[in-house]
Design a protein around this motif. Structure first.
Motif, PDB file in Angstrom:
ATOM      1  N   SER A 398       0.845  -1.199   0.000  1.00 27.28           N
ATOM      2  CA  SER A 398       0.000   0.000   0.000  1.00 27.28           C
ATOM      3  C   SER A 398       0.877   1.244   0.000  1.00 27.28           C
ATOM      4  O   SER A 398       1.892   1.294   0.705  1.00 27.28           O
ATOM      5  CB  SER A 398      -0.862   0.028   1.260  1.00 27.28           C
ATOM      6  OG  SER A 398      -1.560  -1.174   1.406  1.00 27.28           O
ATOM      7  N   GLY A 399       0.431   2.245  -0.744  1.00 23.46           N
ATOM      8  CA  GLY A 399       1.186   3.506  -0.784  1.00 23.46           C
ATOM      9  C   GLY A 399       0.833   4.370   0.409  1.00 23.46           C
ATOM     10  O   GLY A 399       0.235   5.438   0.250  1.00 23.46           O
ATOM     11  N   VAL A 400       1.181   3.891   1.589  1.00 20.59           N
ATOM     12  CA  VAL A 400       0.860   4.644   2.817  1.00 20.59           C
ATOM     13  C   VAL A 400       2.136   4.824   3.638  1.00 20.59           C
ATOM     14  O   VAL A 400       3.058   4.008   3.567  1.00 20.59           O
ATOM     15  CB  VAL A 400      -0.201   3.905   3.684  1.00 20.59           C
ATOM     16  CG1 VAL A 400      -1.537   3.855   2.979  1.00 20.59           C
ATOM     17  CG2 VAL A 400       0.273   2.504   4.055  1.00 20.59           C
ATOM     18  N   GLY A 401       2.176   5.911   4.410  1.00 23.12           N
ATOM     19  CA  GLY A 401       3.288   6.144   5.334  1.00 23.12           C
ATOM     20  C   GLY A 401       4.642   5.937   4.687  1.00 23.12           C
ATOM     21  O   GLY A 401       4.862   6.250   3.511  1.00 23.12           O
ATOM     22  N   GLY A 402       5.550   5.386   5.463  1.00 24.00           N
ATOM     23  CA  GLY A 402       6.936   5.238   5.016  1.00 24.00           C
ATOM     24  C   GLY A 402       7.135   4.266   3.870  1.00 24.00           C
ATOM     25  O   GLY A 402       8.220   4.227   3.280  1.00 24.00           O
ATOM     26  N   ILE A 403       6.121   3.484   3.545  1.00 25.54           N
ATOM     27  CA  ILE A 403       6.260   2.570   2.398  1.00 25.54           C
ATOM     28  C   ILE A 403       6.490   3.387   1.133  1.00 25.54           C
ATOM     29  O   ILE A 403       7.256   2.994   0.248  1.00 25.54           O
ATOM     30  CB  ILE A 403       5.010   1.662   2.263  1.00 25.54           C
ATOM     31  CG1 ILE A 403       4.921   0.714   3.468  1.00 25.54           C
ATOM     32  CG2 ILE A 403       5.054   0.855   0.964  1.00 25.54           C
ATOM     33  CD1 ILE A 403       3.672  -0.154   3.505  1.00 25.54           C
ATOM     34  N   GLN A 404       5.868   4.579   1.088  1.00 25.11           N
ATOM     35  CA  GLN A 404       6.027   5.435  -0.101  1.00 25.11           C
ATOM     36  C   GLN A 404       7.464   5.938  -0.254  1.00 25.11           C
ATOM     37  O   GLN A 404       7.893   6.283  -1.350  1.00 25.11           O
ATOM     38  CB  GLN A 404       5.122   6.659   0.004  1.00 25.11           C
ATOM     39  CG  GLN A 404       3.656   6.315   0.132  1.00 25.11           C
ATOM     40  CD  GLN A 404       2.862   7.489   0.681  1.00 25.11           C
ATOM     41  OE1 GLN A 404       2.409   8.344  -0.065  1.00 25.11           O
ATOM     42  NE2 GLN A 404       2.699   7.555   1.985  1.00 25.11           N
ATOM     43  N   ASP A 405       8.184   6.029   0.868  1.00 27.94           N
ATOM     44  CA  ASP A 405       9.577   6.476   0.784  1.00 27.94           C
ATOM     45  C   ASP A 405      10.482   5.344   0.287  1.00 27.94           C
ATOM     46  O   ASP A 405      11.542   5.588  -0.265  1.00 27.94           O
ATOM     47  CB  ASP A 405      10.075   6.945   2.161  1.00 27.94           C
ATOM     48  CG  ASP A 405       9.199   8.060   2.701  1.00 27.94           C
ATOM     49  OD1 ASP A 405       8.688   8.855   1.889  1.00 27.94           O
ATOM     50  OD2 ASP A 405       9.002   8.120   3.929  1.00 27.94           O
ATOM     51  N   GLN A 406      10.035   4.117   0.509  1.00 26.59           N
ATOM     52  CA  GLN A 406      10.869   2.969   0.139  1.00 26.59           C
ATOM     53  C   GLN A 406      10.684   2.586  -1.330  1.00 26.59           C
ATOM     54  O   GLN A 406      11.642   2.382  -2.060  1.00 26.59           O
ATOM     55  CB  GLN A 406      10.506   1.768   1.010  1.00 26.59           C
ATOM     56  CG  GLN A 406      10.716   2.014   2.494  1.00 26.59           C
ATOM     57  CD  GLN A 406      10.416   0.768   3.300  1.00 26.59           C
ATOM     58  OE1 GLN A 406      11.087  -0.256   3.162  1.00 26.59           O
ATOM     59  NE2 GLN A 406       9.410   0.819   4.142  1.00 26.59           N
ATOM     60  N   ILE A 407       9.433   2.478  -1.733  1.00 30.46           N
ATOM     61  CA  ILE A 407       9.152   1.958  -3.072  1.00 30.46           C
ATOM     62  C   ILE A 407       8.937   3.087  -4.070  1.00 30.46           C
ATOM     63  O   ILE A 407       8.100   3.969  -3.849  1.00 30.46           O
ATOM     64  CB  ILE A 407       7.895   1.048  -3.046  1.00 30.46           C
ATOM     65  CG1 ILE A 407       8.194  -0.220  -2.237  1.00 30.46           C
ATOM     66  CG2 ILE A 407       7.433   0.714  -4.458  1.00 30.46           C
ATOM     67  CD1 ILE A 407       7.041  -1.198  -2.174  1.00 30.46           C
ATOM     68  N   VAL A 408       9.691   3.053  -5.149  1.00 30.20           N
ATOM     69  CA  VAL A 408       9.384   3.916  -6.290  1.00 30.20           C
ATOM     70  C   VAL A 408       8.577   3.029  -7.238  1.00 30.20           C
ATOM     71  O   VAL A 408       9.057   1.992  -7.706  1.00 30.20           O
ATOM     72  CB  VAL A 408      10.675   4.415  -6.979  1.00 30.20           C
ATOM     73  CG1 VAL A 408      10.333   5.244  -8.200  1.00 30.20           C
ATOM     74  CG2 VAL A 408      11.526   5.201  -5.986  1.00 30.20           C
TER      75      VAL A 408
END
Ligand code: UDP
Length: 484
Positions: A398-408
């Motif tokens: 899911s594109g939520v929280g810190g996951i968005q910083d990890q995955i491009v």
């Protein structure tokens, strides 16, 4: 016990920096040498509520070990609490993610229970901390301790590992509940800038994204034959081929996985079918029931595959009282699925008696799976994402929280903007299952992204920078330190 020290053996700093370029490694070594000299005679304390289970414990085990390896007197203590305390702190945790949790209020009664429990730990900690020490309190469970250390002459840091990108009223009310405690901290650390609370001064705020330790039993390289043997020994796979279930401990000694997972749902995985896996604490915000539904409706009908939901044995994580209920919800949702799907869903409660053995099983699962998913509804950072990416296993999250910083998106993993969008989630997983070359490229991109941004050396560098900055603010002289 109100304050228990977690024994952590020193680990050589050389292990933390072996993925850095020579220039970056030299820079880090120079800073470490200078800072550890400045910290001589002082202690860096880390305080949280559990020594195992969850991302904070995972990181502290490495950060404290490497700091000790750098010659710093770094210590890790966990505070205890009763059922009511952990009910309140789990409520705070859920609300900081914008979710109601148990639905009860954060009222004066909750505050009294929270403060009463912390009073014991605060007293014990205060008697051990000396002027000039640095005390880092992790997450809301320990925030109430900060004022109890006021006037001790120690540098007080509160680190918040959780948060929500667009704060709702629940989250804002919870900030207000915690504000009186964290207002007296000298520094506040958040994992991402979007999680910084409104009203907190920028000068007191630092952003430090979490990181993984590539040399830990959770993340070090495993040979393919050991992977299957580990999963066989743990009862997750039926056959072990020719390998032995060996893993390497942080001490460098090798050992074997011997304990079994409790398998619910399918008795074990099918060795010949692709595995889609989520590894998480049993927590509603990780949306395990959503994963189950998305698998049944949008993956299983299109791609021959099986789902594994893996998490810790339910009684093992001291500060998380909701685990058994969440596991019950998963099993009941599983019962509602058609038999053909049920036969392809396994739920594994992994043994936690030996935390490094548990890490080896998670390591094997993250490597053996074709796709790792993290379908969280909210997430501070999500170490499980970085762990899988480091192993080159493609991730859908899911594109939520810190996951968005990890995955491009489409480069180092696949993101699903709306975490409740089961269809897109299923399509992304199916795409990776159906296109092995694309999956390989995404896995490769994930590994590089972690190498560049989310390994422990970068975290250590930020820690040492903060120690330097804190020491630079001291307004008492060396005589005070000497007399402490
Ligand atoms: N984890 C584990 N064993 C389990 C389930 C989870 O070691 O059975 C670990 C997982 O590998 C990761 C951490 O717990 O290192 C979870 O961290 P994350 O940031 O993903 O989520 P949190 O639990 O902190 O919300």
């Amino acid at each position: 016990m109100s304050l228990t020290e977690v024994p952590v053996k020193a680990r050589p700093i050389a292990h933390a920096i072996d993925e850095l370029s020579p220039t970056s490694a030299d820079e880090l070594i120079a800073r470490i040498a200078a800072t550890s000299e400045a910290l001589e005679g002082r202690t860096v304390w880390h305080i949280n509520t559990t020594a195992q289970g969850g991302g904070v414990a995972e990181m502290l085990a490495s950060l404290v070990a490497y700091a000790r390896g750098a010659g710093i007197d770094a210590r890790w203590c966990v505070i205890g609490g009763d059922q009511e305390f952990f009910a309140v702190t789990k409520r705070i945790h859920n609300r900081l993610h914008g979710a109601p949790g148990d639905g009860d209020a954060l009222d004066e009664r909750a505050r009294r229970s929270y403060e009463a429990t912390l009073a014991f730990s605060g007293k014990a900690l205060r008697s051990r901390v000396r002027p000039g020490d640095i005390v880092i309190f992790h997450d809301p469970q320990t925030a109430g301790l900060v004022p109890m250390l006021e006037g001790s002459g120690a540098h007080l840091v509160w680190r918040c590992h959780i948060g929500v990108d667009d704060a709702n009223e629940l989250a804002k009310e919870t900030w207000d509940f915690l504000r009186p405690y964290v207002d007296v901290a000298h520094e506040l650390i958040f994992s991402r800038v979007q999680h910084v609370w409104s009203g907190i001064e920028a000068e007191r705020t630092r952003i430090v994204p979490p990181a993984i330790d590539h040399r830990s039993p959770k993340n070090h390289l495993l040979w393919p034959e050991s992977i299957d043997a580990i999963l066989h020994s743990a009862g997750v796979l039926p056959s072990n081929g020719d390998g032995r279930p060996v893993f390497t401990r942080t001490t460098g000694e090798t050992d074997e996985v011997v304990r079994k997972a409790v398998m619910l749902g399918a008795p074990h995985l099918d060795p010949d079918l692709p595995i889609v896996c989520q590894v998480s604490r049993w927590d509603r915000l990780k949306d395990p029931v959503g994963v189950l539904k998305a698998f049944a409706e949008h993956i299983f009908p299109w791609q021959p595959s099986q789902l594994l939901l893996a998490g810790p044995s339910v009684t093992s994580v001291a500060d998380d009282p909701e685990q058994a209920d969440v596991l019950g919800e998963i099993l009941s949702a599983l019962q509602d699925l058609p038999q053909a799907v049920r036969n392809h869903v396994a739920v594994a409660c992994l043994p936690m008696d030996d935390i490094e053995e548990n890490a080896a099983i998670v390591n094997a699962l993250q490597r053996r799976s074709q796709v790792i998913v993290q379908k969280s509804l909210a997430e501070g950072f999500g170490l499980t994402v970085a762990e899988a990416m480091w192993k080159g296993t493609p991730v859908v999250a899911s594109g939520v929280g810190g996951i968005q910083d990890q995955i491009v998106h489409f480069s180092s993993g696949l993101l699903v903007d709306d975490p409740t969008d089961h269809k897109t989630f299923g399509e992304h997983v199916s795409l990776l299952l159906g296109e092995p070359e694309f999956a390989f490229a995404i896995g490769d991109g994930g590994r590089e992204r972690v190498r560049e941004n989310f390994l422990v050396a970068r975290h250590l560098l930020q820690d040492f920078q903060m120690y330097d900055d804190l020491l630079a603010t001291e307004d008492f002289d060396d005589e005070v330190l000497a007399s402490a």
